[in-house]
Scaffold this active site. Sequence first.
Site, PDB file in Angstrom:
ATOM      1  N   ASN A   1       0.861  -1.180   0.000  1.00  0.00           N
ATOM      2  CA  ASN A   1       0.000   0.000   0.000  1.00  0.00           C
ATOM      3  C   ASN A   1       0.900   1.234   0.000  1.00  0.00           C
ATOM      4  OD1 ASN A   1      -1.917   1.987   0.382  1.00  0.00           O
ATOM      5  ND2 ASN A   1      -2.336   1.463   2.510  1.00  0.00           N
TER       6      ASN A   1
ATOM      7  N   LYS B   1       0.095   4.285  -0.298  1.00  0.00           N
ATOM      8  CA  LYS B   1      -0.538   5.465   0.299  1.00  0.00           C
ATOM      9  C   LYS B   1      -0.309   6.678  -0.611  1.00  0.00           C
ATOM     10  CE  LYS B   1      -0.179   3.297   4.804  1.00  0.00           C
ATOM     11  NZ  LYS B   1      -0.025   3.463   6.261  1.00  0.00           N
TER      12      LYS B   1
ATOM     13  N   HIS C   1      -9.564   1.228   4.879  1.00  0.00           N
ATOM     14  CA  HIS C   1      -8.300   1.390   5.616  1.00  0.00           C
ATOM     15  C   HIS C   1      -8.516   2.348   6.785  1.00  0.00           C
ATOM     16  CE1 HIS C   1      -4.129   2.442   6.510  1.00  0.00           C
ATOM     17  NE2 HIS C   1      -3.790   1.336   5.879  1.00  0.00           N
TER      18      HIS C   1
ATOM     19  N   GLU D   1      -6.884   4.716   7.898  1.00  0.00           N
ATOM     20  CA  GLU D   1      -6.641   6.136   7.589  1.00  0.00           C
ATOM     21  C   GLU D   1      -7.850   6.748   6.883  1.00  0.00           C
ATOM     22  OE1 GLU D   1      -1.881   5.285   7.321  1.00  0.00           O
ATOM     23  OE2 GLU D   1      -3.015   5.560   5.472  1.00  0.00           O
TER      24      GLU D   1
ATOM     25  N   GLU E   1      -5.530  -5.019  10.535  1.00  0.00           N
ATOM     26  CA  GLU E   1      -4.505  -4.021  10.813  1.00  0.00           C
ATOM     27  C   GLU E   1      -4.803  -3.331  12.148  1.00  0.00           C
ATOM     28  OE1 GLU E   1      -2.492  -2.334   6.941  1.00  0.00           O
ATOM     29  OE2 GLU E   1      -4.376  -1.338   7.328  1.00  0.00           O
TER      30      GLU E   1
ATOM     31  N   GLY F   1       2.243   2.387  10.820  1.00  0.00           N
ATOM     32  CA  GLY F   1       3.154   3.513  10.679  1.00  0.00           C
ATOM     33  C   GLY F   1       3.823   3.944  11.963  1.00  0.00           C
TER      34      GLY F   1
ATOM     35  N   SER G   1       3.239  -2.231  10.273  1.00  0.00           N
ATOM     36  CA  SER G   1       4.706  -2.217  10.406  1.00  0.00           C
ATOM     37  C   SER G   1       5.329  -3.568  10.052  1.00  0.00           C
ATOM     38  CB  SER G   1       5.116  -1.772  11.814  1.00  0.00           C
ATOM     39  OG  SER G   1       4.648  -0.466  12.088  1.00  0.00           O
TER      40      SER G   1
END
Length: 248
Positions: free
Chosen positions: A9, A11, A94, A96, A166, A172, A212
């Site tokens: 991904n 991003k 996701h 985010e 996730e 991150g 991560s």
Amino acid sequence: MRRKVIAGNWKMNMLPNEAISFIEQITPLIKDTKNEVILCVPYTDLFYSLLTAQNTNIKIGAQNMHWEEKGAYTGEVSGQMLKSVGVEYVIIGHSERRQYFAETDETVNKKVKTALANELKPIICIGETLEQREQGKAEEVITKQTMLALEGISKEQMKNIVLAYEPIWAIGTGKTATSEDANNSIKWVRNKVEELYGKEIADEVIILYGGSVKADNAKELFSTTDIDGGLVGGASLKVDEFSKIVLV
């Protein structure tokens, strides 16, 4: 036996020329892998990535889509548009997107249905916050997200769905759930799928771990009973690092 899937991904990273260079560099390094390799790239990279990845074992995905086919939705991209250029996968829900762009369980479900209607394969993200985990609510949160994301989805459609667990606190941050914790959480998800669709579908569904993932922890994570690969963020931007993860 379930196949291993390694999805990158990117991003909001990589210009078109960088995408082309990345794919050209990594192709010879991973050409012999038996794992399925997906790169989920920004919209502006889709055309160039699809073109460069032709005749390779790399599949290209998008990072989001709208649930409507067309209309007055400035800045959005439809599933039909993604399908028309040759995209195969799309990330949906996701954390985010949930955190910054008001994505909800309801909109995730709408997008999943639209993706499937357009013959796209959704990679559905689920995961709990650190606070929820510390309060002992992790299982409740991720199983509820799984149930709501899959509402109205048939057994046949499940064959084209990938789930990605996730933990939000590990995205991150450099923090990673232990392989045991990650595997146990994914077992909860698989148990919910079994409850909804039966053991055969639960045994077949691909469930990835994200948070991560790096070359030095991928082998341990992917060697567990229920983790079927990874949804890789930062490490997917580095050719050497990502190729090592793919080849685990």
